[in-house]
Scaffold this active site. Structure first.
Site, short mmCIF file in Angstrom:
data_model
loop_
_atom_site.label_atom_id
_atom_site.label_comp_id
_atom_site.label_asym_id
_atom_site.label_seq_id
_atom_site.Cartn_x
_atom_site.Cartn_y
_atom_site.Cartn_z
N TYR A 46 0.55 -1.03 -0.54
CA TYR A 46 -0.41 0.38 -0.27
C TYR A 46 1.26 1.40 -0.06
CZ TYR A 46 -5.20 -0.38 -0.16
OH TYR A 46 -6.29 -0.24 -0.43
N GLU A 48 -0.07 4.74 -0.48
CA GLU A 48 -0.90 5.66 -0.95
C GLU A 48 -0.59 7.33 -0.41
OE1 GLU A 48 -3.62 5.10 2.38
OE2 GLU A 48 -5.91 5.61 0.57
N ASP A 193 -6.27 13.86 -24.80
CA ASP A 193 -6.44 12.10 -24.29
C ASP A 193 -5.56 11.54 -26.09
OD1 ASP A 193 -7.06 9.35 -24.20
OD2 ASP A 193 -8.59 9.65 -24.44
N THR A 220 -3.90 6.44 -22.18
CA THR A 220 -3.41 4.92 -22.05
C THR A 220 -1.61 4.33 -21.51
OG1 THR A 220 -3.96 3.71 -23.46
CG2 THR A 220 -5.47 4.45 -22.26
N LYS A 223 -1.44 1.10 -25.21
CA LYS A 223 -1.65 0.84 -26.46
C LYS A 223 -0.44 0.38 -27.36
CE LYS A 223 -6.17 1.76 -25.73
NZ LYS A 223 -7.12 2.49 -25.22
N ARG A 229 -1.75 -2.28 -18.91
CA ARG A 229 -3.14 -1.61 -18.38
C ARG A 229 -2.77 -0.92 -17.75
NH1 ARG A 229 -5.57 -4.57 -22.10
NH2 ARG A 229 -7.23 -3.14 -22.08
C1 LIG Z 1 -9.05 7.88 -26.60
C2 LIG Z 1 -9.13 6.73 -25.13
N1 LIG Z 1 -9.28 7.21 -24.16
C3 LIG Z 1 -10.24 6.75 -23.22
C4 LIG Z 1 -9.83 5.14 -22.66
C5 LIG Z 1 -10.03 4.42 -21.41
O1 LIG Z 1 -8.67 3.57 -21.45
P1 LIG Z 1 -9.49 2.09 -20.76
O2 LIG Z 1 -10.12 1.06 -21.51
O3 LIG Z 1 -7.67 2.54 -20.24
O4 LIG Z 1 -10.55 2.99 -18.94
C6 LIG Z 1 -9.94 5.08 -24.27
C7 LIG Z 1 -9.26 3.03 -24.52
O5 LIG Z 1 -10.40 2.46 -25.34
C8 LIG Z 1 -9.56 5.33 -25.89
O6 LIG Z 1 -9.55 4.96 -26.78
#
Ligand SMILES: Cc1ncc(COP(=O)(O)O)c(C=O)c1O
Length: 414
Positions: A46, A48, A193, A220, A223, A229
Site C-alpha cells: 500500500y 497512498e 487524450d 493509457t 496500447k 494496462r
Molecule cells: C481515447 C481513449 N481514451 C480513454 C480510453 C479509456 O481507457 P481504459 O479502457 O484504459 O479506461 C480509451 C480506451 O479505449 C481511449 O481509446
C-alpha cells in the site's frame, strides 16, 4: 499453479493469442520484463500518497519505482510533470476533468460518432451528468478534416474550460496548432487524450501535442505504448496544474496506487526510450498505410480516406454489403480479431454498425512488415467478399495460422 481452472484458462488465452492475428488497434503484446514487473511483489504494498509523502511506512522501494516511472515518462514525452498512478485511461480523464473544472462547467471534445471516446462525454457516462460536453466533428468524412471553423464558432459561444483533442477511432493527424489558437481565444486549457497514439508520439512517428504547446496529455499505457494496462497524466510545464492533477488522482478519485503496475509502466517506458522502439513505431505506420492501400485498391471506403496513424476505419457495409458484426464474426472464424465500429453518420445501430476498426500495433510487434500486412489485408477482403464460402474461409484460416506460426509473439524487444 495450484488453481488448475485458472491455469487452464491462462494457457488457453496464450494459445489464442499465439495462433490468431490481433488487429484490434488498442491491443498489443508486452515484453516478458513488463509482465514480470506487473506480477511482482509490489502488488502486496500500500503506497497512498506520492514519493516522499506517503501515508504508510516501508516505501523505500516504491518511492524509487514511482520516481523512475515519472522520470522516464517525462523524458519520453518531453514534459516536466507526470502522474503515473491512474489505474487506466478512463480514470485519468475523469481526474483531469475534476482537477480543472467545477460541476456544470463545459468541455469541448470530438463527437463520439466521429471518433471520440466514451469518456469524452457519452450520455451513458456519469461524468456527462456532471459536466456539459459540447462537440466538434469532421468537416469532410472522406478526408477526415476537422471542422475547425465550426469549432471556433461553438467555442466562442459556449466558452469551454477545456478543449480536448483525441480519439479512439480516427485515422488522421490533428492540427494541434489550430486547437491551441481556438483555446487561447476562449481562455480554455488544452488537453490531448492520446490513449491510442501515445506509443507513436513516444517513438516520434507522429507529432507530440506538447511541441505545439498543449497543456496536458492523458493516455493509457497499454496500447501503442506497449506497457501494462494503466493510465497516465502528463503536464507540459505548469506546476499549478500538475499539483491540481495530483490531488485529483489522490485523494480525489483513487486510493492506493497499484505499485506493481507502476513498476511495469517504468519498464515499458524504459523500453520505449530505445532506438528499437522508434523503429517499431515507424513500422506500425508503414504497415497501416500498406493495408489502407489494399483497401483503397479494392474500392472499400475508409473514413478519413486512409490513415496517418496505426488504425483504419472501413465502411464494409457501404462498400461490400457486409455489416460490421458480420465482418467481425467471419474474420474471427479465420483467426483475425478486430472490432465492429460505428462510422460517422452511420445509418446502422451500434450493435451491428457499418464499420470495422483495425490496426497494426500488435502484428508489428510480432515482426510483420509491409509484405505480410499486404497479405493480411488481401485475405481479409477475400474472406469478406466470400463470407459464406467454406472452402475459401478454411484456406484463409490456414494461411493466417501459418503467418502466426512464422511470426511468434516475441518475449523481448530490446
Ligand atoms: C481515447 C481513449 N481514451 C480513454 C480510453 C479509456 O481507457 P481504459 O479502457 O484504459 O479506461 C480509451 C480506451 O479505449 C481511449 O481509446
Amino acid at each position: 499453479m495450484k488453481d488448475k481452472l485458472i491455469e487452464k484458462l491462462i494457457k488457453a488465452e496464450e494459445k489464442r493469442q499465439a495462433e490468431g492475428l490481433e488487429l484490434i488497434p488498442s491491443e498489443n503484446y508486452v515484453s516478458e520484463d513488463v509482465l514480470k514487473a506487473n506480477g511482482s511483489v509490489f502488488t502486496n504494498k500500500y503506497s497512498e500518497g506520492y514519493p516522499g509523502k506517503r501515508y504508510y511506512g516501508g516505501q523505500e522501494n516504491t518511492d524509487a519505482v514511482e520516481r523512475l516511472a515519472i522520470e522516464r515518462a517525462c523524458k519520453l514525452f518531453n514534459c516536466k510533470f507526470a502522474n503515473v498512478q491512474p489505474l487506466s485511461g478512463a480514470p485519468a480523464n475523469v481526474a483531469t476533468y475534476f482537477a480543472l473544472m467545477e460541476p456544470g462547467d463545459t468541455i469541448m471534445g470530438m463527437d463520439l460518432s466521429h471518433g471520440g471516446h466514451l469518456t469524452h462525454g457519452s450520455p451513458v457516462t456519469y461524468i456527462s451528468k456532471i459536466f456539459k460536453f459540447i462537440r466538434y466533428k469532421m468537416k469532410n468524412i472522406e478526408t477526415g478534416e476537422i471542422d475547425y471553423d465550426d469549432m471556433l464558432k461553438v467555442a466562442m459561444k459556449e466558452k469551454p474550460k477545456i478543449i480536448l483533442a483525441g480519439f479512439s477511432a480516427y485515422s488522421r493527424e490533428l492540427d494541434y496548432k489550430k486547437f491551441i489558437k481556438i483555446a487561447h481565444k476562449v481562455g480554455a486549457i488544452t488537453m490531448a487524450d492520446m490513449a491510442h497514439i501515445a506509443g507513436l508520439i513516444a517513438g516520434k512517428a507522429v507529432r507530440n501535442p506538447f511541441t505545439d504547446g498543449f497543456d496536458i496529455i492523458t493516455t493509457t499505457t497499454h496500447k501503442t505504448l506497449r506497457g501494462p494496462r494503466g493510465g497516465m497524466i502528463l503536464i507540459r510545464d505548469n506546476e499549478e496544474i500538475a499539483k491540481k492533477i495530483d490531488k485529483s488522482i489522490f485523494p480525489g478519485l483513487q486510493g492506493g496506487p497499484h505499485m506493481n503496475n507502476i513498476a511495469a509502466k517504468a519498464v515499458a517506458f524504459g523500453e520505449a526510450l530505445t532506438p528499437a522502439f522508434k523503429k517499431y513505431t515507424k513500422q506500425i505506420l508503414k504497415n497501416a498505410k500498406v493495408m489502407a492501400e489494399v483497401f483503397r485498391k479494392n474500392k472499400i471506403r475508409m473514413i478519413g480516406g486512409g490513415t496517418d496513424n496505426h488504425l483504419i476505419l472501413a465502411d464494409v457495409y457501404g462498400s461490400l454489403g457486409v455489416t460490421g458484426k458480420e465482418a467481425q464474426d467471419v474474420l474471427d472464424e479465420v483467426g483475425i480479431t478486430l472490432n465492429k465500429n460505428m462510422i460517422a453518420e452511420d445509418p446502422r445501430k451500434p450493435m451491428d454498425p457499418s464499420g470495422i476498426r483495425f490496426g497494426t500495433p500488435a502484428i508489428t510487434t510480432r515482426g510483420f512488415k509491409e509484405k505480410e500486412c499486404r497479405r493480411v489485408a488481401e485475405l481479409m477482403i477475400l474472406v469478406l467478399k466470400n463470407k459464406n464460402n467454406k472452402k475459401i474461409k478454411e484456406s484463409a484460416h490456414k494461411k493466417i495460422k501459418a503467418l502466426a506460426k512464422k511470426f511468434p509473439i516475441p518475449k523481448k524487444f530490446v
